[in-house]
Scaffold this motif. Sequence first.
Motif, PDB file in Angstrom:
ATOM      1  N   GLN B  31     104.246 -13.632  36.909  1.00 30.47           N
ATOM      2  CA  GLN B  31     105.214 -13.908  35.848  1.00 30.47           C
ATOM      3  C   GLN B  31     106.546 -14.353  36.438  1.00 30.47           C
ATOM      4  N   GLN B  32     107.019 -13.574  37.367  1.00 32.14           N
ATOM      5  CA  GLN B  32     108.349 -13.831  37.911  1.00 32.14           C
ATOM      6  C   GLN B  32     108.334 -14.585  39.233  1.00 32.14           C
ATOM      7  N   ASN B  33     107.122 -14.957  39.660  1.00 27.47           N
ATOM      8  CA  ASN B  33     107.005 -15.714  40.907  1.00 27.47           C
ATOM      9  C   ASN B  33     107.655 -15.023  42.104  1.00 27.47           C
ATOM     10  N   ARG B  34     107.252 -13.785  42.291  1.00 28.33           N
ATOM     11  CA  ARG B  34     107.833 -13.070  43.414  1.00 28.33           C
ATOM     12  C   ARG B  34     106.760 -12.354  44.226  1.00 28.33           C
ATOM     13  N   VAL B  35     106.922 -12.393  45.517  1.00 25.83           N
ATOM     14  CA  VAL B  35     106.060 -11.606  46.395  1.00 25.83           C
ATOM     15  C   VAL B  35     106.708 -10.244  46.564  1.00 25.83           C
ATOM     16  N   THR B 176      94.399 -18.090  34.761  1.00 26.23           N
ATOM     17  CA  THR B 176      94.367 -19.532  34.531  1.00 26.23           C
ATOM     18  C   THR B 176      94.572 -20.235  35.864  1.00 26.23           C
ATOM     19  N   LEU B 177      94.244 -21.509  35.875  1.00 20.80           N
ATOM     20  CA  LEU B 177      94.429 -22.254  37.112  1.00 20.80           C
ATOM     21  C   LEU B 177      95.901 -22.416  37.457  1.00 20.80           C
ATOM     22  N   SER B 178      96.757 -22.377  36.454  1.00 21.85           N
ATOM     23  CA  SER B 178      98.176 -22.447  36.826  1.00 21.85           C
ATOM     24  C   SER B 178      98.666 -21.120  37.370  1.00 21.85           C
ATOM     25  N   ASP B 179      98.076 -20.011  36.912  1.00 29.85           N
ATOM     26  CA  ASP B 179      98.381 -18.724  37.559  1.00 29.85           C
ATOM     27  C   ASP B 179      98.109 -18.844  39.050  1.00 29.85           C
ATOM     28  N   LEU B 180      96.926 -19.362  39.350  1.00 30.25           N
ATOM     29  CA  LEU B 180      96.521 -19.506  40.740  1.00 30.25           C
ATOM     30  C   LEU B 180      97.489 -20.415  41.486  1.00 30.25           C
ATOM     31  N   SER B 224      92.490 -22.535  30.052  1.00 27.02           N
ATOM     32  CA  SER B 224      91.209 -21.855  30.205  1.00 27.02           C
ATOM     33  C   SER B 224      91.361 -20.697  31.180  1.00 27.02           C
ATOM     34  N   LEU B 225      90.643 -19.623  30.884  1.00 25.16           N
ATOM     35  CA  LEU B 225      90.655 -18.481  31.787  1.00 25.16           C
ATOM     36  C   LEU B 225      89.457 -18.556  32.718  1.00 25.16           C
TER      37      LEU B 225
END
Lengths: 244, 244
Positions: B31-35, B176-180, B224-225
Amino acid sequence: MPGRGTKQVNKQTLANFKVGVDNAIFSVDTQQNRVLVLLVMRQEEPHIGQWSLPGTLVREGESLEDAAQRILAEKIRVNNLYLEQLYTFGGPERDPRESPISFGVRYLSVSYFALVRFEEAELIADGVSGIAWYPIEHLPQLAFDHNKIVEYGYRRLRNKLEYSPVAFDVLPEVFTLSDLYQLYTTVLGENFSDYSNFRSRLLKLGFLSDTGLKVSRGAGRPASLYRFDAEAFAPLKDKPLVFI
Amino acid sequence: MPGRGTKQVNKQTLANFKVGVDNAIFSVDTQQNRVLVLLVMRQEEPHIGQWSLPGTLVREGESLEDAAQRILAEKIRVNNLYLEQLYTFGGPERDPRESPISFGVRYLSVSYFALVRFEEAELIADGVSGIAWYPIEHLPQLAFDHNKIVEYGYRRLRNKLEYSPVAFDVLPEVFTLSDLYQLYTTVLGENFSDYSNFRSRLLKLGFLSDTGLKVSRGAGRPASLYRFDAEAFAPLKDKPLVFI
DNA sequence: ACAAAAGTGTTTTTTATACACCCATGC
DNA sequence: GCATGGGTGTATAAAAAACACTTTTGT
């Protein structure tokens, strides 16, 4: 807060450790196309009389890597050396010395991976302990879990070869491109790449400098001798290179 | 044979070791793009009150990895987990407890690298000790040499991401592929690949199965999931894959 | 002369990169 | 209807793989 109140008990059940360093020292005999591992004959119990990796217990004030260097220097004289930590093996059953009656003393092994030049490496035989290069395919049964360490180290060697210039720590100072190719086929197997493609890829990278010298080995055209140019390689150090 | 006659002295100067295991536990907040790295507040001397990696001393009969699992389970509840040994830090000056007056007791740290799913990871706060996720770019000063360990672990994370499917241990079960893609950009930086190329490369590998489900996040076409198909991946396990 | 080893070059195939464009939804 | 994120396709460049061929030596 379970656990907080049992601090005493926890402390009592802590394992007691002796830390040793074991070296998986590799070299490649380009003449005979063999990957070699340095073994020494154990002079002490346990496993007396069995082959093992050269190892030592770590001394006070000595870093792990220092210990690895020290044991290496005791067994072999080299000018050039690649050394890195391999893995830490510390299962409770790896050493018979950790028995219930010996107060659970545990021998932990931090293993190091080393590469040396076969031609220039001079083994130090002290007359008492045996020391020898063994081809990786014909290893004897080693002491402790050293066979596992060698296997692990060999995997590391194959990986390293693909993306880092460790080959030049194993080859002699000057070498021909077929020496280099032979080394790769010896370690990686026959089908990793065509010679001519391998050749042009390596040369294009630009860190192999032609010494101008030639060497003739039996029949056939004499081969140019090359030298690894560390300065030319430096800018590529952190780039993901492919040597295969 | 110098050294042979001084065996007694050598034995006396051996370092005395306590062996601890420290975990560098990573997760990624897509969500927040953090490691994120899991830190705990030290409750004991030395370095009391400082943030540190969750660690423990190894118990009798316990393997190193068991110890790593144990301390992890004490701090966090997860269903899925990736865990591997990272590195062994054992320099003589890494812990103030090794002082000349304390008989040279040396604290050696075998560090483990862990990945967990941020969304499902449940931190176990015992009310006394602090525990928190910290973004990797804003780490406080950690106890001992733990900053170095985190740095080392972060490098491992970036490498692993490129050639192994660890991402799916960090993402939720379906994604989703954008999550990835987000995950990859978060860890590897913006310029590692074009989204559409990344997408087609991953799908072509054939181990992402479309669940048929869709998820809509604000405006835009619903995504798509997908689910990681471990069986479809299995035959590729030992192949040199590129995920980037 | 010819086999053997070294070295060069060309063709084909595959993979990476860039980017243009269509699709489905919320507002 | 248009902005937003999702998804597809194509054109180009670069790299990998295959392999044909030349060069220089020993015998």
